[in-house]
Write a protein that holds these residues in place. Structure first.
Motif, short mmCIF file in Angstrom:
data_model
loop_
_atom_site.label_atom_id
_atom_site.label_comp_id
_atom_site.label_asym_id
_atom_site.label_seq_id
_atom_site.Cartn_x
_atom_site.Cartn_y
_atom_site.Cartn_z
N GLU A 107 31.72 -16.08 -3.37
CA GLU A 107 32.56 -15.02 -3.92
C GLU A 107 31.71 -13.94 -4.57
O GLU A 107 31.96 -12.74 -4.40
N GLU A 119 26.08 2.58 -1.05
CA GLU A 119 25.48 3.19 0.14
C GLU A 119 26.30 4.39 0.61
O GLU A 119 25.74 5.44 0.95
N LYS A 120 27.62 4.26 0.59
CA LYS A 120 28.47 5.38 1.00
C LYS A 120 28.26 6.58 0.09
O LYS A 120 28.19 7.72 0.54
N SER A 160 27.79 -1.77 -0.50
CA SER A 160 28.38 -0.93 0.54
C SER A 160 28.96 0.35 -0.07
O SER A 160 28.76 1.45 0.46
N ALA A 161 29.65 0.23 -1.20
CA ALA A 161 30.21 1.41 -1.87
C ALA A 161 29.10 2.33 -2.35
O ALA A 161 29.20 3.57 -2.21
N THR A 206 29.96 -11.89 -1.87
CA THR A 206 30.91 -10.97 -1.25
C THR A 206 31.16 -9.77 -2.15
O THR A 206 31.16 -8.62 -1.68
N ALA A 207 31.33 -10.01 -3.44
CA ALA A 207 31.55 -8.92 -4.39
C ALA A 207 30.33 -7.99 -4.44
O ALA A 207 30.47 -6.76 -4.44
N GLU A 249 28.10 -7.57 -2.06
CA GLU A 249 28.03 -6.84 -0.78
C GLU A 249 28.98 -5.65 -0.79
O GLU A 249 28.63 -4.57 -0.30
N GLN A 250 30.15 -5.82 -1.36
CA GLN A 250 31.12 -4.72 -1.44
C GLN A 250 30.58 -3.61 -2.34
O GLN A 250 30.72 -2.43 -2.02
N ARG A 251 29.97 -3.99 -3.45
CA ARG A 251 29.40 -2.98 -4.36
C ARG A 251 28.27 -2.23 -3.69
O ARG A 251 28.17 -1.00 -3.79
#
Length: 90
Positions: free
Chosen positions: A51, A64-65, A61-62, A54-55, A57-59
């Motif tokens: 978990e 990087e954007k 990714s955000a 995953t959290a 990885e989401q951070r």
């Protein structure tokens, strides 16, 4: 009629063996219980770690954007500066 001495010895030895088997069985069951408890805790730890990963990885990714958007904007500004300086200079 009494039991022959050899049969009594055999009965005594069998009782000792049965007692030893019962003690070992209790010991093995106790160890197995501890192993299963540790496995359950490990499974929970792995689930929590998954978990967290995953959290994260989401951070990432955000972030990087945001970086891509900022670098794109910086590139546009960098390309526009010479044209602006040229227009202002004339």
């Amino acid at each position: 009629m009494s039991t022959p001495p050899a049969a009594q010895d055999m009965t005594t030895e069998l009782a000792k063996v049965n007692g030893a088997i019962e003690r070992l069985s209790v010991e093995v069951n106790g160890k197995l219980d501890r192993i299963f408890d540790r496995l359950e805790r490990s499974d929970k730890d792995v689930a929590q770690t998954n978990e967290r990963v995953t959290a994260l990885e989401q951070r990432v990714s955000a972030l990087e954007k945001r970086v891509y958007a900022a670098s794109g904007a910086a590139a546009l500004v960098g390309m526009a500066v010479p044209y602006i300086l040229q227009a202002v200079g004339q």
